[in-house]
Design an enzyme around this catalytic site. Structure first.
Site, short mmCIF file in Angstrom:
data_model
loop_
_atom_site.label_atom_id
_atom_site.label_comp_id
_atom_site.label_asym_id
_atom_site.label_seq_id
_atom_site.Cartn_x
_atom_site.Cartn_y
_atom_site.Cartn_z
CD GLU A 147 -2.75 1.26 2.49
OE1 GLU A 147 -2.73 0.33 3.32
OE2 GLU A 147 -3.52 2.22 2.59
CE LYS A 186 -6.05 -0.21 1.90
NZ LYS A 186 -6.76 -0.81 3.03
NE ARG A 208 -10.08 7.32 6.54
CZ ARG A 208 -9.12 8.14 6.13
NH1 ARG A 208 -9.18 9.41 6.45
NH2 ARG A 208 -8.12 7.71 5.41
P1 13P Z 1 -9.29 4.14 4.44
O1 13P Z 1 -10.17 3.44 3.45
O2 13P Z 1 -10.05 4.76 5.59
O3 13P Z 1 -8.33 5.09 3.77
O4 13P Z 1 -8.40 3.05 5.15
C1 13P Z 1 -7.89 2.03 4.41
C2 13P Z 1 -6.60 1.63 4.97
O5 13P Z 1 -6.41 0.49 5.33
C3 13P Z 1 -5.53 2.62 5.05
O6 13P Z 1 -4.32 2.00 5.37
#
Ligand code: 13P
Length: 342
Positions: A182, A224, A297
């Site tokens: 990510e 991600k 979120r």
């Molecule tokens: P959000 O979708 O709230 O951005 O969180 C996803 C996530 O795992 C961030 O590391």
């Protein structure tokens, strides 16, 4: 490493019409979320909230392919004594674990961050595997300079973060765990969508170079990424189609076809934006990889408000709805009419 096994897990994580619930907020972050509903954050209240989500049906069976947990949560038991990781696995979803230890100030680069957590990671991964985790997450944080300051991100910040992501990914694969990589370009700030494109592209190119250099097998990974989107304070906001088109163009230029799937973070978009953007990409494009969600979120804000610390039925109803809407978006079948039908 058994690449076939890793590839099977990765494919399950991006099964058609399903996506990932990111429920891996650190204790500090979940406290902020609970503050918004005036609920005290304790080990029990955090367990109750997450247990409620993991028991939601049909969302868990039909729309959620994996759940990212925090260290505390993967060790917790439901009120009836069932380990939470077992509850998740029983619904057919893959339990996963956040293994980075957070983004810290990067030495010599004011305003930039480096994600930590490599020390002892091999041992931690082996332990997590033994308690049920089959995938992991590591989040690199890339900020974009304000007011047109194009010195941020620096190539130094990108290089060290992508190097760390690749080291993490190689260790995961050694332990039989699928790494979610990510590299999040933040949407805070006033930058244009074009600047977000440029930084996201630069970051992804560097990431895939590092993964290759460190022998990570792409068939056993999930990406991600952020979507390509203007900063929240940018005076010129983009249409849903623009975000979808530029995100797809950027990914198509950077992500090898061997990657089993791409699961976006929501990053501070509203629930509706996150769903509409994902849907627009899946409705308009035929791509080498499934595109789905790995939202924190955007999946939890509505249920958290509805639950309010006590109303399980209302919380589960709201989670069912958001999970179903995002499941539809993962197939390009979401519409505003379905959204509003509740
Ligand atoms: P959000 O979708 O709230 O951005 O969180 C996803 C996530 O795992 C961030 O590391």
């Amino acid at each position: 490493m058994n690449l076939e096994e890793l590839n099977d897990i990765a494919n399950r994580m991006v099964a058609h019409g399903q996506g990932i619930l990111a429920a891996d907020e650190s204790t500090g972050t979940i406290k902020k979320r609970f503050d918004s509903i005036k609920l005290e954050s304790t080990a029990d209240s955090r367990r109750d909230w997450r247990e409620m989500l993991f028991r939601t049906q049909p969302a868990m069976n039909e729309c959620i392919s994996g759940v990212i947990l925090y260290d505390e949560t993967i060790r917790q038991k439901a009120a009836d004594g069932t380990p939470l990781a077992e509850l998740i696995a029983a619904s057919g979803a893959v339990p996963g674990i956040k293994v980075d230890t957070g983004a810290k100030d990067l030495a010599g680069a004011p305003g930039e961050k480096i994600t930590e957590g490599l020390d002892g990671l091999r041992e931690r991964l082996n332990e997590y595997h033994s308690i049920g985790a089959r995938f992991a997450k590591w989040r690199a944080v890339i900020d974009i300079g304000r007011g047109g300051d194009d010195s941020i991100p620096s190539p130094y910040c990108i290089d060290v973060n992508m190097h760390a992501l690749a080291r993490y990914a190689a260790l995961c694969q050694e332990a039989g765990i699928v790494p979610i990589v990510e590299p999040e370009v933040l949407m805070d700030g006033d930058h244009s969508i074009e600047r977000c494109y440029e930084v996201t592209e630069y970051g992804l190119k560097a990431l895939y170079r590092e993964l290759y250099a460190q022998g990570v097998q792409l068939e056993g990974t999930i990406l991600k990424p952020n979507m390509v989107i203007p900063g929240k304070k940018c005076p010129e906001q983009a249409s849903v189609e623009e975000v979808a088109d530029m995100t797809v163009q950027c990914l198509a230029n950077c992500v090898p076809a061997a990657v089993p799937g791409i699961a976006f973070l929501s990053g501070g978009q509203s629930d509706l934006e996150a769903t509409a953007h994902l849907n627009a990409m899946n409705a308009a494009y035929d791509l080498p990889w499934p595109l789905t969600f790995s939202y924190g979120r955007a999946l939890q804000a509505a249920p958290l408000k509805a639950w309010g610390g006590k109303d399980v039925e209302a919380g589960q109803k709201a989670f069912n709805h958001r999970a179903r809407m995002n499941g539809l978006a993962a197939k390009g079948e979401w519409t505003e009419a379905l959204e509003n039908a509740g």
